[in-house]
Design a protein around this motif. Structure first.
Motif, PDB file in Angstrom:
ATOM      1  N   THR A   1       0.844  -1.193   0.000  1.00 21.15           N
ATOM      2  CA  THR A   1       0.000   0.000   0.000  1.00 21.15           C
ATOM      3  C   THR A   1       0.882   1.247   0.000  1.00 21.15           C
ATOM      4  O   THR A   1       1.993   1.253   0.522  1.00 21.15           O
TER       5      THR A   1
ATOM      6  N   GLU B   1       0.510   5.753   0.332  1.00 23.02           N
ATOM      7  CA  GLU B   1      -0.319   6.918   0.622  1.00 23.02           C
ATOM      8  C   GLU B   1       0.472   8.179   0.321  1.00 23.02           C
ATOM      9  O   GLU B   1       1.693   8.231   0.540  1.00 23.02           O
TER      10      GLU B   1
ATOM     11  N   GLN C   1       0.240  12.521   0.841  1.00 17.69           N
ATOM     12  CA  GLN C   1      -0.456  13.625   1.501  1.00 17.69           C
ATOM     13  C   GLN C   1       0.280  14.929   1.226  1.00 17.69           C
ATOM     14  O   GLN C   1       1.482  15.048   1.465  1.00 17.69           O
TER      15      GLN C   1
ATOM     16  N   ALA D   1      -0.004   6.029  -5.530  1.00 16.65           N
ATOM     17  CA  ALA D   1      -0.623   6.963  -4.593  1.00 16.65           C
ATOM     18  C   ALA D   1      -0.842   8.286  -5.299  1.00 16.65           C
ATOM     19  O   ALA D   1      -0.068   8.666  -6.186  1.00 16.65           O
TER      20      ALA D   1
ATOM     21  N   THR E   1      -2.450  12.548  -4.797  1.00 18.38           N
ATOM     22  CA  THR E   1      -2.982  13.615  -3.957  1.00 18.38           C
ATOM     23  C   THR E   1      -3.032  14.902  -4.764  1.00 18.38           C
ATOM     24  O   THR E   1      -2.379  15.035  -5.795  1.00 18.38           O
TER      25      THR E   1
END
Length: 336
Positions: free
Chosen positions: A115, A117, A119, A184, A186
């Motif tokens: 996984t 992520e 930000q 990922a 953002t």
């Protein structure tokens, strides 16, 4: 002022429409310029160059990609063909870590989840996190809008790093050598407020960005390079730029990048920021064919790229510095 004993200005023949200024300085000059930050900075190179011209024919710009076991993937901006900006290709075959049921077990071995992520944080940066428990201490390649560099996961298969965004809708692809990986994404709304320039290369070429803000000389407070990168906090409040380095230099045959960021919207000063790319001739890079690429955000949010192939001088030039003045364009800051 420390006396500059010799400056060798090298005229290079380039195989494309742009020109790259190429200057070679010997080790005495390098010490005066880099080695003692307490000494006054020397004058501009153009004001002090008094030596003979050397004819060097091995410098050329190219769109070729790196060769070798770690050929860069087609999604990289190092590739010769220009990718379709509207198409993102991600290869994620079945994990080679999966296998038949263990002896005495009725259930198959579970797959290892990977996984990632992303930000958005201050200064149009992105905090990027990867969790890959089946890939401890493993080389992983990070791709983002043409920028590419390699990192290494920790003993638990995790990676936590900060990456300067090069697109408002920022997508990051993290790929392991066997094709496994994660994506990922953002949104980075603050990117419009910053100028950003990137230089990336492979291995021991040792390229580095030098940014001299508003007339700063080498060694002044406004001179940012790897030994004086500046602070992200200053970029947030508009006080000055910051230089960040990316990639694990300890990894085998690493892909590395440097990024210079300046807060154009928040700056109270107006003027020019002089950008150059330099490399020291060392025992690790002397005599090699060094490849690099620059990426620079334009005012409309597009990426301007240039590819470079450079024949580094032989090892009798160790201690000299090569200066490429036009691989990056100087920044023009309007101020507020």
């Amino acid at each position: 002022m420390a006396r500059m004993k010799e400056i060798l200005t090298v005229a290079g023949t380039l195989a494309c429409a742009i020109g790259i200024g190429f200057v070679m300085q010997n080790s005495d000059t390098a010490k005066a310029r880099y080695g003692n930050q307490d000494r006054p900075a020397p004058r501009e190179l153009e004001d002090t160059a008094t030596s003979a011209l050397l004819d060097v024919q091995q410098i050329r710009l190219t769109s070729g990609e790196f060769k070798g076991a770690d050929d860069l993937p087609a999604t990289s901006a190092f590739a010769a063909s220009e990718p379709d900006e509207n198409v993102i290709k991600v290869r994620a075959p079945q994990s080679v870590l999966e296998g038949p049921p263990a002896p005495g077990s009725a259930d198959p071995v579970p797959a290892c989840d990977i996984t990632a992520e992303a930000q958005a944080i201050a200064a149009a940066m992105v905090n990027l996190r990867l969790d890959a428990p089946c890939f401890p201490n493993e080389r992983v390649t990070v791709h983002h809008n043409g920028m590419i560099f390699t990192e290494t996961t920790d003993a638990k298969g995790a990676l936590n790093t900060t990456v300067p965004a090069l697109a408002r809708d920022a997508m990051f692809i993290l790929a392991f050598g066997n094709g496994e990986g994660a994506v990922a994404q953002t949104e980075v709304e603050e990117l419009i407020d910053y100028d950003r320039a990137v230089v990336q290369w492979k291995g021991n070429a040792g390229f580095e960005i030098h940014a001299r803000e508003f007339g700063a000389n080498y060694g002044d407070a406004g001179h940012h390079w790897k030994e004086a990168p500046g602070e992200v906090a200053d970029a947030v409040i508009g006080r000055g730029g910051v230089l960040t380095r990316h990639g694990d230099i300890a990894a085998a045959d690493p892909l590395l990048a440097e990024v210079y960021t300046f807060p154009k919207a928040g700056s109270e000063r107006a003027g020019t920021i002089a950008l150059s790319v330099e490399t020291e001739v060392t025992k690790a890079n002397c005599g090699i064919e060094a490849e690099a690429q620059s990426l620079q955000l334009t005012g409309d949010g597009q990426i301007r790229t240039q590819d470079l192939m450079l024949s580094v001088p032989e090892c009798d030039a160790v201690g000299s510095f090569l200066v490429l003045n036009n691989l990056l364009q100087d920044l023009k800051v309007a101020g507020n």
